[in-house]
Design a protein around this motif. Structure first.
Motif, PDB file in Angstrom:
ATOM      1  N   TRP A 148       1.145  -0.824  -0.199  1.00 20.01           N
ATOM      2  CA  TRP A 148       0.413  -0.123   0.117  1.00 20.01           C
ATOM      3  C   TRP A 148       0.747   1.260   0.586  1.00 20.01           C
ATOM      4  O   TRP A 148       0.457   2.894  -0.025  1.00 20.01           O
ATOM      5  CB  TRP A 148      -1.002   0.108   1.135  1.00 20.01           C
ATOM      6  N   VAL A 159       0.252  -4.412  -6.667  1.00 23.43           N
ATOM      7  CA  VAL A 159      -1.678  -3.317  -5.878  1.00 23.43           C
ATOM      8  C   VAL A 159      -2.802  -4.238  -6.075  1.00 23.43           C
ATOM      9  O   VAL A 159      -3.176  -4.160  -5.335  1.00 23.43           O
ATOM     10  CB  VAL A 159      -0.893  -1.637  -6.728  1.00 23.43           C
ATOM     11  N   VAL A 160      -2.857  -4.476  -7.618  1.00 19.87           N
ATOM     12  CA  VAL A 160      -3.513  -5.405  -7.874  1.00 19.87           C
ATOM     13  C   VAL A 160      -3.797  -6.375  -6.753  1.00 19.87           C
ATOM     14  O   VAL A 160      -4.755  -7.015  -6.108  1.00 19.87           O
ATOM     15  CB  VAL A 160      -3.595  -5.864  -9.439  1.00 19.87           C
ATOM     16  N   TRP A 215      -5.209  -4.657  -3.780  1.00 19.86           N
ATOM     17  CA  TRP A 215      -6.778  -4.621  -3.459  1.00 19.86           C
ATOM     18  C   TRP A 215      -7.097  -5.696  -3.442  1.00 19.86           C
ATOM     19  O   TRP A 215      -9.230  -6.117  -2.618  1.00 19.86           O
ATOM     20  CB  TRP A 215      -6.751  -3.945  -4.900  1.00 19.86           C
ATOM     21  N   THR A 216      -6.891  -7.341  -4.192  1.00 18.57           N
ATOM     22  CA  THR A 216      -7.446  -8.336  -4.202  1.00 18.57           C
ATOM     23  C   THR A 216      -7.846  -9.309  -3.177  1.00 18.57           C
ATOM     24  O   THR A 216      -9.305  -9.658  -2.725  1.00 18.57           O
ATOM     25  CB  THR A 216      -6.830  -9.191  -5.247  1.00 18.57           C
ATOM     26  N   LEU A 249      -7.779  -7.747  -0.104  1.00 16.42           N
ATOM     27  CA  LEU A 249      -9.120  -7.176   0.430  1.00 16.42           C
ATOM     28  C   LEU A 249     -10.570  -7.415  -0.104  1.00 16.42           C
ATOM     29  O   LEU A 249     -11.494  -7.482   1.089  1.00 16.42           O
ATOM     30  CB  LEU A 249      -8.438  -5.307   0.346  1.00 16.42           C
ATOM     31  N   VAL A 250     -10.309  -7.643  -1.146  1.00 10.87           N
ATOM     32  CA  VAL A 250     -12.101  -7.948  -1.910  1.00 10.87           C
ATOM     33  C   VAL A 250     -12.215  -8.994  -1.656  1.00 10.87           C
ATOM     34  O   VAL A 250     -13.211  -9.496  -1.100  1.00 10.87           O
ATOM     35  CB  VAL A 250     -11.450  -7.659  -3.333  1.00 10.87           C
TER      36      VAL A 250
END
Length: 194
Positions: free
Chosen positions: A10, A21-22, A25-26, A28-29
């Motif tokens: 992050w 970064v991808v 975010w993955t 987190l999702v």
């Protein structure tokens, strides 16, 4: 010695790649989908299954009727079968008296430990065929919990499978970026001409 830095994906850093970064975010999702989505999917499936099971139970209650009958004898050498309630059953000849219609005799399913001369409950449908007892409240709730659990577990498995695919693609992309950068940087480190 290896040091683990939390949240490095992050933070701004020259070492951070777009694939990092991808992947962050993955994660987190995936966490949100598992912690929120799985219970919601399980609850929705359980709610739907409960309604369906109650309607099937009501339909069976309406079309099936119970009769107290005396077991007259076994029907041949039939093997025991397993019913929904995990009771062994076999086909036997039963007899009962219906008000206004007299004595009736037919073949029906009876519990496996029943002996001739005993009185048992047997169930018949509207056509007079021997059937299993209608689904009761326990059966409805078992079906509800099973469907809810299966939906929640299925949702978790799909999310984890998707996460695994994203990580695999991100890793492949990261390795490609590293190879490209190493091809540009290697001549300076090894003192070779490019």
């Amino acid at each position: 010695m290896r040091t683990r830095v939390r949240g490095w994906r992050w933070r701004r850093s020259p070492l951070r790649r777009r694939s990092d970064v991808v992947e962050a975010w993955t994660v987190l999702v995936v966490a949100v989908l598992i912690l929120v989505g799985a219970p919601l999917a399980g609850a929705a499936a359980a709610w739907w299954a409960h309604g369906e099971a109650r309607s099937v139970s009501a339909e069976q209650q309406a079309e099936r009727h119970r009769v107290r009958a005396e077991v007259v004898g076994r029907k041949g050498e039939s093997l025991p079968s397993v019913q929904a309630g995990r009771q062994h059953a076999y086909r036997a000849t039963v007899r009962w008296t219906e008000p206004g219609e007299g004595t009736r005799t037919t073949t029906a399913r009876v519990p496996g430990d029943t002996r001739p001369g005993e009185v048992v409950d047997v169930w018949f449908d509207s056509r007079g065929r021997s059937v299993t007892p209608p689904v009761d409240g326990t059966g409805v709730w078992q079906h509800t919990l099973t469907m809810g659990t299966c939906a929640a577990v299925g949702e978790v498995l799909v999310v984890l499978l998707g996460h695994s695919a994203v990580r695999r693609v991100a890793l492949r992309r990261r390795l490609t970026e590293w190879e490209r950068e190493w091809a540009r940087t290697e001549p300076e480190w090894t003192r070779r001409d490019a």
